[in-house]
Design a protein around this motif. Structure first.
Motif, PDB file in Angstrom:
ATOM      1  N   TYR A   1       0.842  -1.192   0.000  1.00 57.86           N
ATOM      2  CA  TYR A   1       0.000   0.000   0.000  1.00 57.86           C
ATOM      3  C   TYR A   1       0.881   1.246   0.000  1.00 57.86           C
ATOM      4  CZ  TYR A   1      -3.554  -3.351   1.490  1.00 57.86           C
ATOM      5  OH  TYR A   1      -4.397  -4.432   1.560  1.00 57.86           O
ATOM      6  N   GLU A   2       0.344   2.329  -0.588  1.00 56.38           N
ATOM      7  CA  GLU A   2       1.056   3.605  -0.643  1.00 56.38           C
ATOM      8  C   GLU A   2       0.162   4.728  -0.109  1.00 56.38           C
ATOM      9  OE1 GLU A   2       3.672   3.905  -4.485  1.00 56.38           O
ATOM     10  OE2 GLU A   2       1.826   2.819  -4.980  1.00 56.38           O
ATOM     11  N   LEU A   3       0.795   5.686   0.545  1.00 60.45           N
ATOM     12  CA  LEU A   3       0.103   6.880   1.043  1.00 60.45           C
ATOM     13  C   LEU A   3       0.901   8.111   0.641  1.00 60.45           C
ATOM     14  CD1 LEU A   3      -0.594   5.830   4.749  1.00 60.45           C
ATOM     15  CD2 LEU A   3      -2.363   6.259   3.039  1.00 60.45           C
ATOM     16  N   ASN A   4       0.214   9.172   0.323  1.00 59.53           N
ATOM     17  CA  ASN A   4       0.900  10.427  -0.007  1.00 59.53           C
ATOM     18  C   ASN A   4       1.059  11.315   1.222  1.00 59.53           C
ATOM     19  OD1 ASN A   4       1.363  10.036  -2.814  1.00 59.53           O
ATOM     20  ND2 ASN A   4      -0.832  10.267  -3.132  1.00 59.53           N
ATOM     21  N   VAL A   5       1.297  10.696   2.361  1.00 57.10           N
ATOM     22  CA  VAL A   5       1.612  11.395   3.605  1.00 57.10           C
ATOM     23  C   VAL A   5       2.660  10.573   4.345  1.00 57.10           C
ATOM     24  CG1 VAL A   5      -0.568  12.630   3.968  1.00 57.10           C
ATOM     25  CG2 VAL A   5      -0.367  10.260   4.712  1.00 57.10           C
ATOM     26  N   GLY A   6       3.413  11.238   5.223  1.00 57.28           N
ATOM     27  CA  GLY A   6       4.419  10.552   6.011  1.00 57.28           C
ATOM     28  C   GLY A   6       3.924  10.263   7.415  1.00 57.28           C
ATOM     29  N   GLY A   7       4.789   9.649   8.206  1.00 55.31           N
ATOM     30  CA  GLY A   7       4.479   9.410   9.615  1.00 55.31           C
ATOM     31  C   GLY A   7       3.925   8.030   9.885  1.00 55.31           C
ATOM     32  N   ASN A   8       4.499   7.351  10.870  1.00 54.48           N
ATOM     33  CA  ASN A   8       4.011   6.027  11.244  1.00 54.48           C
ATOM     34  C   ASN A   8       2.550   6.050  11.675  1.00 54.48           C
ATOM     35  OD1 ASN A   8       6.504   4.997  10.697  1.00 54.48           O
ATOM     36  ND2 ASN A   8       7.019   4.461  12.797  1.00 54.48           N
ATOM     37  N   TYR A   9       2.139   7.158  12.303  1.00 56.57           N
ATOM     38  CA  TYR A   9       0.748   7.229  12.775  1.00 56.57           C
ATOM     39  C   TYR A   9      -0.232   7.237  11.604  1.00 56.57           C
ATOM     40  CZ  TYR A   9       1.255  12.288  11.952  1.00 56.57           C
ATOM     41  OH  TYR A   9       1.492  13.523  11.382  1.00 56.57           O
TER      42      TYR A   9
ATOM     43  N   SER B   1      -4.496  14.900   2.640  1.00 57.28           N
ATOM     44  CA  SER B   1      -4.738  15.369   4.001  1.00 57.28           C
ATOM     45  C   SER B   1      -5.675  16.569   3.983  1.00 57.28           C
ATOM     46  CB  SER B   1      -3.419  15.741   4.672  1.00 57.28           C
ATOM     47  OG  SER B   1      -2.735  16.720   3.928  1.00 57.28           O
ATOM     48  N   ILE B   2      -6.522  16.657   5.002  1.00 53.85           N
ATOM     49  CA  ILE B   2      -7.445  17.778   5.097  1.00 53.85           C
ATOM     50  C   ILE B   2      -6.732  18.985   5.683  1.00 53.85           C
ATOM     51  CG2 ILE B   2      -9.436  16.248   5.344  1.00 53.85           C
ATOM     52  CD1 ILE B   2      -9.460  16.966   8.338  1.00 53.85           C
ATOM     53  N   GLU B   3      -7.410  20.120   5.657  1.00 56.05           N
ATOM     54  CA  GLU B   3      -6.816  21.366   6.151  1.00 56.05           C
ATOM     55  C   GLU B   3      -6.360  21.209   7.601  1.00 56.05           C
ATOM     56  OE1 GLU B   3      -7.960  26.121   6.261  1.00 56.05           O
ATOM     57  OE2 GLU B   3      -9.539  24.608   6.174  1.00 56.05           O
ATOM     58  N   LYS B   4      -5.145  21.644   7.868  1.00 61.99           N
ATOM     59  CA  LYS B   4      -4.530  21.634   9.204  1.00 61.99           C
ATOM     60  C   LYS B   4      -4.182  20.228   9.697  1.00 61.99           C
ATOM     61  CE  LYS B   4      -7.081  25.800  10.569  1.00 61.99           C
ATOM     62  NZ  LYS B   4      -8.192  25.692   9.609  1.00 61.99           N
ATOM     63  N   ARG B   5      -4.188  19.225   8.825  1.00 60.03           N
ATOM     64  CA  ARG B   5      -3.746  17.884   9.186  1.00 60.03           C
ATOM     65  C   ARG B   5      -2.567  17.524   8.290  1.00 60.03           C
ATOM     66  NH1 ARG B   5      -5.921  15.723  13.985  1.00 60.03           N
ATOM     67  NH2 ARG B   5      -8.180  15.686  13.937  1.00 60.03           N
ATOM     68  N   TRP B   6      -1.338  17.752   8.781  1.00 59.92           N
ATOM     69  CA  TRP B   6      -0.124  17.527   7.984  1.00 59.92           C
ATOM     70  C   TRP B   6      -0.298  18.155   6.590  1.00 59.92           C
ATOM     71  CZ3 TRP B   6       4.214  15.811  10.339  1.00 59.92           C
ATOM     72  CH2 TRP B   6       5.337  15.569   9.532  1.00 59.92           C
ATOM     73  N   GLU B   7      -0.785  19.379   6.580  1.00 56.34           N
ATOM     74  CA  GLU B   7      -1.066  20.112   5.345  1.00 56.34           C
ATOM     75  C   GLU B   7       0.181  20.860   4.896  1.00 56.34           C
ATOM     76  OE1 GLU B   7      -4.203  23.600   3.895  1.00 56.34           O
ATOM     77  OE2 GLU B   7      -3.634  23.391   6.012  1.00 56.34           O
TER      78      GLU B   7
ATOM     79  N   THR C   1      14.705  26.720   5.839  1.00 58.71           N
ATOM     80  CA  THR C   1      14.256  25.921   6.977  1.00 58.71           C
ATOM     81  C   THR C   1      12.777  25.602   6.818  1.00 58.71           C
ATOM     82  OG1 THR C   1      15.851  27.011   8.425  1.00 58.71           O
ATOM     83  CG2 THR C   1      14.020  25.861   9.487  1.00 58.71           C
ATOM     84  N   LYS C   2      12.421  24.334   6.963  1.00 59.83           N
ATOM     85  CA  LYS C   2      11.016  23.949   6.881  1.00 59.83           C
ATOM     86  C   LYS C   2      10.373  24.137   8.252  1.00 59.83           C
ATOM     87  CE  LYS C   2       8.157  20.760   4.323  1.00 59.83           C
ATOM     88  NZ  LYS C   2       8.201  19.849   3.165  1.00 59.83           N
ATOM     89  N   LEU C   3       9.194  24.760   8.271  1.00 55.95           N
ATOM     90  CA  LEU C   3       8.504  25.065   9.518  1.00 55.95           C
ATOM     91  C   LEU C   3       7.406  24.029   9.774  1.00 55.95           C
ATOM     92  CD1 LEU C   3       8.018  28.930   9.035  1.00 55.95           C
ATOM     93  CD2 LEU C   3      10.034  27.701   9.885  1.00 55.95           C
ATOM     94  N   PHE C   4       7.344  23.540  11.002  1.00 54.63           N
ATOM     95  CA  PHE C   4       6.346  22.530  11.381  1.00 54.63           C
ATOM     96  C   PHE C   4       5.486  23.086  12.508  1.00 54.63           C
ATOM     97  CE2 PHE C   4       9.562  20.188   9.205  1.00 54.63           C
ATOM     98  CZ  PHE C   4       8.899  19.153   8.561  1.00 54.63           C
ATOM     99  N   LEU C   5       4.187  23.232  12.258  1.00 55.51           N
ATOM    100  CA  LEU C   5       3.268  23.858  13.201  1.00 55.51           C
ATOM    101  C   LEU C   5       2.377  22.813  13.862  1.00 55.51           C
ATOM    102  CD1 LEU C   5       4.185  26.262  11.412  1.00 55.51           C
ATOM    103  CD2 LEU C   5       1.848  27.114  11.491  1.00 55.51           C
ATOM    104  N   LYS C   6       2.311  22.843  15.202  1.00 56.90           N
ATOM    105  CA  LYS C   6       1.442  21.912  15.925  1.00 56.90           C
ATOM    106  C   LYS C   6       0.943  22.568  17.201  1.00 56.90           C
ATOM    107  CE  LYS C   6      -0.163  17.609  16.635  1.00 56.90           C
ATOM    108  NZ  LYS C   6      -1.285  17.106  15.832  1.00 56.90           N
ATOM    109  N   ALA C   7      -0.367  22.601  17.403  1.00 59.67           N
ATOM    110  CA  ALA C   7      -0.971  23.191  18.595  1.00 59.67           C
ATOM    111  C   ALA C   7      -2.441  22.811  18.626  1.00 59.67           C
ATOM    112  CB  ALA C   7      -0.831  24.719  18.573  1.00 59.67           C
ATOM    113  N   SER C   8      -3.090  23.064  19.752  1.00 61.27           N
ATOM    114  CA  SER C   8      -4.532  22.883  19.816  1.00 61.27           C
ATOM    115  C   SER C   8      -5.224  23.949  18.979  1.00 61.27           C
ATOM    116  CB  SER C   8      -5.020  22.951  21.263  1.00 61.27           C
ATOM    117  OG  SER C   8      -4.776  21.731  21.933  1.00 61.27           O
ATOM    118  N   ARG C   9      -6.412  23.614  18.562  1.00 60.75           N
ATOM    119  CA  ARG C   9      -7.162  24.484  17.654  1.00 60.75           C
ATOM    120  C   ARG C   9      -7.328  25.896  18.218  1.00 60.75           C
ATOM    121  NH1 ARG C   9      -7.936  26.960  14.482  1.00 60.75           N
ATOM    122  NH2 ARG C   9      -9.616  27.340  13.016  1.00 60.75           N
ATOM    123  N   SER C  10      -7.479  26.004  19.534  1.00 66.70           N
ATOM    124  CA  SER C  10      -7.719  27.302  20.175  1.00 66.70           C
ATOM    125  C   SER C  10      -6.569  28.282  19.984  1.00 66.70           C
ATOM    126  CB  SER C  10      -7.968  27.103  21.671  1.00 66.70           C
ATOM    127  OG  SER C  10      -6.857  26.453  22.278  1.00 66.70           O
TER     128      SER C  10
END
Length: 247
Positions: A80-88, A119-125, A227-236
């Motif tokens: 199987y193939e996915l166009n996203v990374g990450g074990n999760y 991926s949908i908006e704000k999910r590994w986008e 530099t690649k920027l990675f953003l992660k936080a709660s929606r609030s």
């Protein structure tokens, strides 16, 4: 399908045991044929379901290729193939594969569906903003998803900046959860490149900024566009503002 029992909403429910109970209540009185879930002992111990129970884990797959925006893996003798990374993401795909199998889809249909996943908006986008390449995963955050997020970045990137914000709904131990995340990050990678935004996230790492505006000023003045920027936080935390201001 239950994909995990984490600490999201623990501020309302009090414990992982109560979260498991609340999730598993969904199926207690149903007459469905299949219960599909992550191979978690807490789920197995909690669920009361009369049909067939099927459990999955990343341990069930052979990962063949992996990058930030691609995964290729073998599961039960199929590729199987996915166009996203990450074990999760691979692990989540297993729940879809099992569901598809039980609904009568062919292997080819499942392979095609996974390969076409976006991926949908704000999910590994993946986003470009002001000359910066950004991975925006700020739809939500809890300690488990944060750890999975940084694991993926550490595995696949050298030239990165983690921009982490507050995690919400963690209850009376919220400060401790943020401190533990910081300890996890720097134990995993003592030279991790991190900035944080918010009152709670100052317990993860420094430098810490009170507002997204302050964080953006720091990025523009100190961070190379290579530099690649990675953003992660709660929606609030409204981290999409960082992207808009960089644009």
């Amino acid at each position: 399908v239950i994909t995990n029992i984490g600490t999201s909403h623990i501020g309302n429910l009090g414990s992982r045991e109560n979260i498991a109970k609340a999730k598993c209540e969904i199926v207690k009185y149903q007459r469905g044929k299949y219960f599909i879930a992550h191979d978690d002992e807490l789920i197995k111990k909690t669920v009361d379901f009369r049909g067939e129970k099927l459990f999955y884990s990343i341990k069930d797959v052979n990962i063949l290729e992996k990058s930030a925006n691609y995964s290729k893996f073998e599961y039960e003798n199929n590729i199987y193939e996915l166009n996203v990374g990450g074990n999760y993401n691979i692990e989540n795909a297993l729940s879809a594969i099992i569901t598809g199998n039980k609904l009568g889809l062919t292997t080819e249909e499942i392979q095609k569906g996974l390969k076409n996943y976006k991926s949908i908006e704000k999910r590994w986008e993946s986003v470009d903003a002001g000359g910066y390449e950004i991975i925006n995963d700020s739809y939500n955050a809890n300690p488990e998803s944060m750890r999975a997020f940084v694991d993926t970045v550490f595995e696949l990137y050298n030239n990165y900046l983690l921009i982490l914000g507050d995690m919400g709904e963690l209850g009376i131990n919220e400060v401790q959860y943020h401190k533990e995340l910081g300890e996890y990050i720097f134990k995993k990678n003592s030279g991790a490149k991190v900035i944080t935004v918010g009152n709670l996230s100052k317990n993860i790492a420094e430098p810490n900024f009170h507002t997204t505006e302050d964080a953006v000023e720091y990025i523009k003045n100190n961070i190379s566009k290579n530099t690649k920027l990675f953003l992660k936080a709660s929606r609030s935390m409204k981290f999409e503002q960082i992207i808009e201001m960089l644009k």
